[in-house]
Design a protein around this motif. Structure first.
Motif, short mmCIF file in Angstrom:
data_model
loop_
_atom_site.label_atom_id
_atom_site.label_comp_id
_atom_site.label_asym_id
_atom_site.label_seq_id
_atom_site.Cartn_x
_atom_site.Cartn_y
_atom_site.Cartn_z
N ASN A 10 0.82 -1.21 0.00
CA ASN A 10 0.00 0.00 0.00
C ASN A 10 0.85 1.26 0.00
O ASN A 10 0.60 2.21 -0.77
N ALA A 11 1.86 1.31 0.85
CA ALA A 11 2.70 2.51 0.94
C ALA A 11 3.47 2.74 -0.36
O ALA A 11 3.54 3.86 -0.88
N ALA A 12 4.03 1.67 -0.91
CA ALA A 12 4.79 1.80 -2.16
C ALA A 12 3.87 2.22 -3.30
O ALA A 12 4.25 3.03 -4.17
N ASN A 13 2.64 1.72 -3.30
CA ASN A 13 1.70 2.10 -4.36
C ASN A 13 1.32 3.57 -4.25
O ASN A 13 1.27 4.28 -5.26
N GLU A 14 1.03 4.04 -3.04
CA GLU A 14 0.68 5.45 -2.88
C GLU A 14 1.83 6.35 -3.35
O GLU A 14 1.61 7.37 -4.01
N MET A 15 3.04 5.97 -3.03
CA MET A 15 4.20 6.77 -3.43
C MET A 15 4.43 6.68 -4.94
O MET A 15 4.77 7.68 -5.59
N ALA A 16 4.23 5.50 -5.53
CA ALA A 16 4.42 5.34 -6.97
C ALA A 16 3.38 6.13 -7.76
O ALA A 16 3.69 6.71 -8.82
N VAL A 17 2.14 6.14 -7.28
CA VAL A 17 1.10 6.93 -7.94
C VAL A 17 1.46 8.41 -7.92
O VAL A 17 1.33 9.12 -8.93
N GLU A 18 1.94 8.90 -6.80
CA GLU A 18 2.35 10.30 -6.72
C GLU A 18 3.52 10.58 -7.66
O GLU A 18 3.57 11.64 -8.30
N ALA A 19 4.45 9.63 -7.76
CA ALA A 19 5.58 9.80 -8.67
C ALA A 19 5.12 9.85 -10.13
O ALA A 19 5.64 10.63 -10.94
#
Length: 382
Positions: free
Chosen positions: A328-337
């Protein structure tokens, strides 16, 4: 008897739809509303529903609040206020509609207080499913799903006993790029990814739907909501572009029970608020049975990279432990990227997989350890 509700994430898509429901049917009083940065809309909601508490979760934005409050309404600031108000004795139902990991603590607080939780914040179970469900079992808290797919499973399961369940079939629209050639995925823009073919949702959920990561999160959520044994293949996914069959359950005698309705989140919201009763007069759309309709179902090819998010969701649900919080955390950060233009659309899921596959896995983390790991992934990304 009137039920008092708190709507956390009132200015978002689910929150607005919830207010559509409670503004139309009898039996509910809005006792608390929370918003993050949309001050104008939150003020309008406060003026209409006159809650006892209004919570501004973004402390910096809260300094800009200059609207008069109705008599009897108290302004609260910060995420900690959600935790405190979730436990208030007067509140019967907490609508957990904050997007992302930010909704975890208030969902846990509501569970500890033994509330009914109308759960739209799937990340609460993706990140802390074992913890949240254990607390709910101990306190008697009810978790009634708001996601259309999980609401469909919840409703369909009432056709039989839990011991008779063979599997649940989670449906997915496939997003806007289901029929896009594989070699064109790398060129997808943010604007294209935000155009969902059937649902009107916020930016984060819409982008997750485009990558199919939203379905990955829903796979993990379903595992915890319905206590599914992933090692026995008790969950499958089918692509259903029309989004009319919201999900299905198959019982051991071969009977398949499905819940169908037009794509309108107000129906599962209303079901979560009024369960076990069904009430008429709500704002939900109705199916027009006087026109021809076509319903399609496609089995995802898990060997195709475009469905890697589904495979990753299945693996993470089976693994449990800290895998969900990292995903979940990696996905939220990847979406922002991706939104910032730092990675391509087709790099989002592989980036998330790398984090999940390489992190220091723990099978039985505490809530505090999950929160710390979430912060670590966000701090160290990419």
């Amino acid at each position: 008897m009137t039920k008092n509700i708190a709507i956390f994430g009132a200015t978002g898509s689910i929150g607005r739809s919830t207010l559509d429901v409670v503004g139309t049917i009898d039996g509910f009083r809005v006792l608390a509303l929370s918003g993050h940065r949309n001050l104008k809309l939150l003020h309008e909601q406060v003026e209409q529903f006159r809650p006892r508490w209004v919570i501004l979760t973004d402390e910096e934005t809260a300094r800009e609040w200059n609207y008069p409050l109705p008599h009897g309404t108290e302004l609260c600031v910060g995420m900690k206020s959600l935790v405190e108000i979730a436990a208030e004795a007067e509140i019967d139902i907490v609508v957990s509609a904050i997007v992302g990991r930010a909704g975890l603590e208030s969902t846990v607080a509501a569970a500890r207080a033994g509330k009914r939780i109308a759960l739209a914040n799937k990340e609460s179970l993706v990140v802390g499913g074992a913890v949240v469900t254990q607390i709910a079992q101990e306190t008697g808290a009810e978790i009634v799903p708001v996601d259309s797919e999980h609401s469909a499973i919840f409703q369909s399961l009432q056709a039989g006993r839990r011991a008779e369940l063979e599997r649940v079939i989670l449906t997915a629209s496939g997003g806007p790029f289901f029929r896009l050639p594989d070699d064109e995925l790398q060129n997808v823009t943010v604007a294209q990814a935000l155009k969902h073919p059937t649902w009107n949702m916020g930016a984060k959920v819409t982008l997750d739907s485009a990558t199919l990561m939203n379905k990955s999160l829903e796979i993990i959520e379903a595992k915890w909501l319905f206590d599914l044994d992933m090692s026995r293949n008790e969950l499958e996914v089918m692509i259903h572009p029309q989004s009319v069959v919201h999900s299905m359950v198959e019982f051991r005698d071969g009977a398949v029970i499905a819940q169908l309705s037009p794509p309108d989140m107000r129906l599962p919201i209303q079901n979560a608020l009024t369960y076990p009763d069904r009430v008429g007069g709500g704002p939900t759309r109705r199916t027009n049975w006087k026109v021809d309709q076509k319903l399609e179902f496609f089995a995802p090819d898990y060997e195709n990279p475009r469905f890697d998010a589904l495979r990753l969701g299945m693996e993470t649900a089976l693994r449990g432990g800290t895998a969900g919080v990292v995903l979940n955390a990696a996905n939220e950060m990847a979406v922002e990227a991706f939104i910032r233009g730092e990675i391509r659309f087709d790099e989002i899921v592989p980036t998330v997989r790398k984090w999940v596959d390489t992190h220091d896995f723990c099978p039985n983390p505490t809530l505090e350890e999950l929160i710390t790991l979430d912060e670590t992934v966000r701090r160290e990304f990419p």
